[in-house]
Design an enzyme around this catalytic site. Structure first.
Site, PDB file in Angstrom:
ATOM      1  CB  ALA A  14      -0.946  -0.011   1.198  1.00 14.91           C
ATOM      2  CB  SER A  15       4.459   1.971   0.024  1.00 15.06           C
ATOM      3  OG  SER A  15       4.785   0.868  -0.793  1.00 15.06           O
ATOM      4  NE  ARG A  16       6.378   1.942  -5.041  1.00 17.93           N
ATOM      5  CZ  ARG A  16       6.399   1.056  -6.036  1.00 17.93           C
ATOM      6  NH1 ARG A  16       5.896   1.363  -7.204  1.00 17.93           N
ATOM      7  NH2 ARG A  16       6.931  -0.141  -5.853  1.00 17.93           N
ATOM      8  CG  ASN A  91      -2.629  -3.811  -4.081  1.00 14.41           C
ATOM      9  OD1 ASN A  91      -3.238  -3.576  -5.140  1.00 14.41           O
ATOM     10  ND2 ASN A  91      -1.531  -3.146  -3.738  1.00 14.41           N
ATOM     11  CE1 TYR A 156       1.163  -8.094 -12.980  1.00 10.46           C
ATOM     12  CE2 TYR A 156      -0.303  -8.192 -14.867  1.00 10.46           C
ATOM     13  CZ  TYR A 156       0.023  -7.676 -13.639  1.00 10.46           C
ATOM     14  OH  TYR A 156      -0.811  -6.743 -13.056  1.00 10.46           O
ATOM     15  CB  ILE A 189      -5.360   1.193 -12.938  1.00 11.33           C
ATOM     16  CG1 ILE A 189      -6.407   0.060 -12.933  1.00 11.33           C
ATOM     17  CG2 ILE A 189      -5.666   2.215 -11.841  1.00 11.33           C
ATOM     18  CD1 ILE A 189      -7.830   0.446 -13.272  1.00 11.33           C
TER      19      ILE A 189
HETATM   20  P1  NAP Z   1       2.767  -0.361  -7.934  1.00  9.02           P
HETATM   21  O1  NAP Z   1       2.412   1.076  -8.098  1.00  9.02           O
HETATM   22  O2  NAP Z   1       4.016  -0.869  -8.572  1.00  9.02           O
HETATM   23  O3  NAP Z   1       2.788  -0.705  -6.359  1.00  9.02           O
HETATM   24  C1  NAP Z   1       3.099  -1.993  -5.932  1.00  9.02           C
HETATM   25  C2  NAP Z   1       3.034  -2.053  -4.426  1.00  9.02           C
HETATM   26  O4  NAP Z   1       3.313  -3.402  -4.019  1.00  9.02           O
HETATM   27  C3  NAP Z   1       4.055  -1.165  -3.729  1.00  9.02           C
HETATM   28  O5  NAP Z   1       3.471  -0.640  -2.559  1.00  9.02           O
HETATM   29  C4  NAP Z   1       5.183  -2.144  -3.386  1.00  9.02           C
HETATM   30  O6  NAP Z   1       5.921  -1.784  -2.214  1.00  9.02           O
HETATM   31  C5  NAP Z   1       4.379  -3.387  -3.083  1.00  9.02           C
HETATM   32  N1  NAP Z   1       5.116  -4.640  -3.216  1.00  9.02           N
HETATM   33  C6  NAP Z   1       5.743  -5.143  -4.301  1.00  9.02           C
HETATM   34  N2  NAP Z   1       6.274  -6.332  -4.009  1.00  9.02           N
HETATM   35  C7  NAP Z   1       6.000  -6.589  -2.700  1.00  9.02           C
HETATM   36  C8  NAP Z   1       6.281  -7.655  -1.818  1.00  9.02           C
HETATM   37  N3  NAP Z   1       6.981  -8.738  -2.214  1.00  9.02           N
HETATM   38  N4  NAP Z   1       5.842  -7.580  -0.546  1.00  9.02           N
HETATM   39  C9  NAP Z   1       5.145  -6.509  -0.119  1.00  9.02           C
HETATM   40  N5  NAP Z   1       4.832  -5.468  -0.914  1.00  9.02           N
HETATM   41  C10 NAP Z   1       5.267  -5.504  -2.191  1.00  9.02           C
HETATM   42  O7  NAP Z   1       1.602  -1.313  -8.519  1.00  9.02           O
HETATM   43  P2  NAP Z   1       0.059  -0.959  -8.836  1.00  9.02           P
HETATM   44  O8  NAP Z   1      -0.032  -0.518 -10.241  1.00  9.02           O
HETATM   45  O9  NAP Z   1      -0.522  -0.138  -7.766  1.00  9.02           O
HETATM   46  O10 NAP Z   1      -0.575  -2.444  -8.767  1.00  9.02           O
HETATM   47  C11 NAP Z   1      -1.153  -2.974  -7.583  1.00  9.02           C
HETATM   48  C12 NAP Z   1      -1.770  -4.337  -7.900  1.00  9.02           C
HETATM   49  O11 NAP Z   1      -2.742  -4.195  -8.937  1.00  9.02           O
HETATM   50  C13 NAP Z   1      -0.740  -5.350  -8.422  1.00  9.02           C
HETATM   51  O12 NAP Z   1      -1.059  -6.635  -7.954  1.00  9.02           O
HETATM   52  C14 NAP Z   1      -0.926  -5.269  -9.922  1.00  9.02           C
HETATM   53  O13 NAP Z   1      -0.522  -6.444 -10.566  1.00  9.02           O
HETATM   54  C15 NAP Z   1      -2.423  -5.050 -10.017  1.00  9.02           C
HETATM   55  N6  NAP Z   1      -2.850  -4.426 -11.277  1.00  9.02           N
HETATM   56  C16 NAP Z   1      -2.438  -3.182 -11.650  1.00  9.02           C
HETATM   57  C17 NAP Z   1      -2.885  -2.620 -12.853  1.00  9.02           C
HETATM   58  C18 NAP Z   1      -2.480  -1.239 -13.299  1.00  9.02           C
HETATM   59  O14 NAP Z   1      -2.872  -0.826 -14.420  1.00  9.02           O
HETATM   60  N7  NAP Z   1      -1.759  -0.463 -12.519  1.00  9.02           N
HETATM   61  C19 NAP Z   1      -3.748  -3.355 -13.674  1.00  9.02           C
HETATM   62  C20 NAP Z   1      -4.144  -4.623 -13.271  1.00  9.02           C
HETATM   63  C21 NAP Z   1      -3.707  -5.155 -12.067  1.00  9.02           C
HETATM   64  P3  NAP Z   1       7.258  -0.846  -2.297  1.00  9.02           P
HETATM   65  O15 NAP Z   1       6.773   0.544  -2.654  1.00  9.02           O
HETATM   66  O16 NAP Z   1       7.822  -0.881  -0.923  1.00  9.02           O
HETATM   67  O17 NAP Z   1       8.115  -1.449  -3.359  1.00  9.02           O
END
Ligand code: NAP
Length: 248
Positions: A14-16, A91, A156, A189
């Site tokens: 949830a940091s980003r 998430n 993925y 997103i």
């Molecule tokens: P993001 O901006 O890259 O953020 C990922 C988050 O997950 C960060 O808070 C990161 O922490 C944390 N993280 C990564 N690996 C981790 C681990 N091993 N343990 C604990 N925390 C971890 O990604 P997002 O776009 O928000 O995506 C969030 C979710 O939605 C993901 O599962 C992604 O696959 C899914 N999703 C996203 C999209 C899209 O368009 N963005 C579309 C479909 C699905 P740090 O900041 O500390 O690294």
């Protein structure tokens, strides 16, 4: 009306991005929020302060979701500090995109461990407090890519498709215990991550979506609130596509 008053939620990653949006949306709805991060220490500290301003209990934990023992420790700590876990949002996720021909074993393993094994780790750890409480809602972040597949993302897509199979199986196993398990499949997103992409390419993606826009973090957060709340009390084993009609 607040939909999550009195509930305690664990949100991984949830940091980003989307997780960050879900944490804020949950706090606005009255939930106590325990969230995790991997490396973004400063952002996590700032989020803790931001969430607490809503008058709920909030705490960030540095915890690798891919690590089985760490997940168990995390849930034990949350139960000790919050008393219960009503909602789990799996998430946390990563990408290591490349064509199969170029994909290394490491790129495969990293994605499967961070995206899919993490869901097993956290779900297994929360079942104990949820079984004790005789209730719970587990929400797993899949992707349209897990439903449809995508060239250059076989690792993925496999992890996100695996999440859907896991979600349905847990719904079947734990339904009789009043524990629900659902998945969300976001489409495109617009987050910090997509902000660095070429605007022309992004516009082409937007044009191809029936609702003619990329999704906002709040679009995903709203679906997550619904699945976490008692409004969805009779919904389990489902995948909600939050994709502006992309999969239609
Ligand atoms: P993001 O901006 O890259 O953020 C990922 C988050 O997950 C960060 O808070 C990161 O922490 C944390 N993280 C990564 N690996 C981790 C681990 N091993 N343990 C604990 N925390 C971890 O990604 P997002 O776009 O928000 O995506 C969030 C979710 O939605 C993901 O599962 C992604 O696959 C899914 N999703 C996203 C999209 C899209 O368009 N963005 C579309 C479909 C699905 P740090 O900041 O500390 O690294």
């Amino acid at each position: 009306m607040q939909l999550l008053t009195g509930k305690t939620a664990i949100i991984t990653g949830a940091s980003r991005g989307i997780g960050h949006g879900i944490a804020l949306a949950f706090a606005k709805q009255g939930a106590n929020v325990a969230f995790t991060y991997l490396s973004s220490e400063e952002k996590a500290k700032a989020l803790e302060v931001e969430l607490s301003a809503f008058g709920i209990k909030a705490k960030g934990y540095k915890s690798d979701a891919a690590d089985f023992k760490a997940a168990e420790e995390l849930v034990n700590n949350v139960v000790a500090e919050f008393g219960t876990v009503d909602v789990l949002v799996n998430n946390a996720g990563i990408t290591r995109d490349t064509l199969l021909m170029r994909m290394s074993e490491q790129q495969w393993d990293e994605v499967i461990n961070a995206n899919l094994k993490s869901v097993f780790n956290l779900t297994k750890a929360v079942t104990k407090p949820m079984l004790k409480a005789k209730k719970g809602s587990i929400i797993n972040m899949s992707s349209v890519v897990g439903v449809k597949g995508n060239a250059g993302q076989s690792n993925y897509a496999a992890s996100k498709a695996g999440i859907i199979g896991f979600t349905k199986s847990i719904a079947l196993e734990l339904g009789s215990r009043n524990i629900r398990s659902n998945a969300i499949a976001p489409g495109f997103i617009e987050t910090e991550m997509t902000g660095v992409l070429d605007e022309k390419v992004v516009q082409q993606w937007r044009d191809g979506i029936p609702l003619k826009r990329g999704g906002h973090v709040d679009d995903v957060a709203n679906a997550t609130i619904f699945l976490a709340s008692d409004m969805s009390a009779y919904i389990t084993g489902q995948t909600i596509n939050v994709c502006g009609g992309m999969l239609t």
